[in-house]
Design an enzyme around this catalytic site. Sequence first.
Site, PDB file in Angstrom:
ATOM      1  N   ASN A  71      -2.753   7.637   0.735  1.00 44.06           N
ATOM      2  CA  ASN A  71      -3.309   6.426   0.657  1.00 44.06           C
ATOM      3  C   ASN A  71      -3.117   5.998   2.003  1.00 44.06           C
ATOM      4  O   ASN A  71      -2.095   6.027   2.605  1.00 44.06           O
ATOM      5  CB  ASN A  71      -2.313   5.681  -0.374  1.00 44.06           C
ATOM      6  CG  ASN A  71      -2.577   6.055  -1.759  1.00 44.06           C
ATOM      7  OD1 ASN A  71      -3.731   6.189  -2.095  1.00 44.06           O
ATOM      8  ND2 ASN A  71      -1.708   6.007  -2.784  1.00 44.06           N
TER       9      ASN A  71
ATOM     10  N   HIS B  73       2.396  10.068   4.135  1.00 46.45           N
ATOM     11  CA  HIS B  73       2.789  11.120   2.978  1.00 46.45           C
ATOM     12  C   HIS B  73       1.646  11.460   2.307  1.00 46.45           C
ATOM     13  O   HIS B  73       0.697  10.660   2.029  1.00 46.45           O
ATOM     14  CB  HIS B  73       3.909  10.363   2.160  1.00 46.45           C
ATOM     15  CG  HIS B  73       3.509   8.877   1.764  1.00 46.45           C
ATOM     16  ND1 HIS B  73       3.534   7.789   2.475  1.00 46.45           N
ATOM     17  CD2 HIS B  73       2.859   8.323   0.672  1.00 46.45           C
ATOM     18  CE1 HIS B  73       2.926   6.741   1.902  1.00 46.45           C
ATOM     19  NE2 HIS B  73       2.504   7.120   0.566  1.00 46.45           N
TER      20      HIS B  73
ATOM     21  N   GLN C 225      -1.294   1.544   0.000  1.00 45.50           N
ATOM     22  CA  GLN C 225      -0.267   2.345   0.703  1.00 45.50           C
ATOM     23  C   GLN C 225       0.901   1.306   0.713  1.00 45.50           C
ATOM     24  O   GLN C 225       0.736   0.261   1.373  1.00 45.50           O
ATOM     25  CB  GLN C 225      -0.658   2.839   2.260  1.00 45.50           C
ATOM     26  CG  GLN C 225       0.366   3.597   2.857  1.00 45.50           C
ATOM     27  CD  GLN C 225       0.085   3.993   4.441  1.00 45.50           C
ATOM     28  OE1 GLN C 225      -0.909   3.666   4.801  1.00 45.50           O
ATOM     29  NE2 GLN C 225       1.056   4.570   4.838  1.00 45.50           N
TER      30      GLN C 225
END
Length: 115
Positions: free
Chosen positions: A88, A101, A95
Amino acid sequence: MSEKTIFQKIIDKEIPAEILYEDDLCLAFRDIMPQAPTHFLVIPKKEIVSVNEIEESDATLIGHIFSVIRKLTQDEGIAESGYRVVTNCGTDACQTVPHLHYHVIGGRNMTWPPG
Ligand code: DGP
């Protein structure tokens, strides 16, 4: 100096996480809010906020992360059944942690498009 993100604290072992894999470049650990039977995150140890901040010189690092993802999906037994790799980026994509990540999600049937 800006405050450490929760993921930086996990990298620095200041808060616990169920770590699946670690090397000099990256760390993989189970997501605290799993969205499927298997849900782990793979993050670079380098402080990169999101895909927007990836630089050309990070190419080897990003390639390595995907190699770790491939290994872990085999270890977790989802390589053959299938899985999703999601990152994201920014507000519209939800996010919540400003440290790059990759979510790896599997172990159940999924729908498309995502919400
Ligand atoms: P995102 O919305 O893409 O920024 O996802 C952040 C993910 O991080 C979310 O699925 C929950 C997970 N997460 C947040 N805090 C922690 C934590 O302290 N430990 C672990 N293991 N996961 C966390």
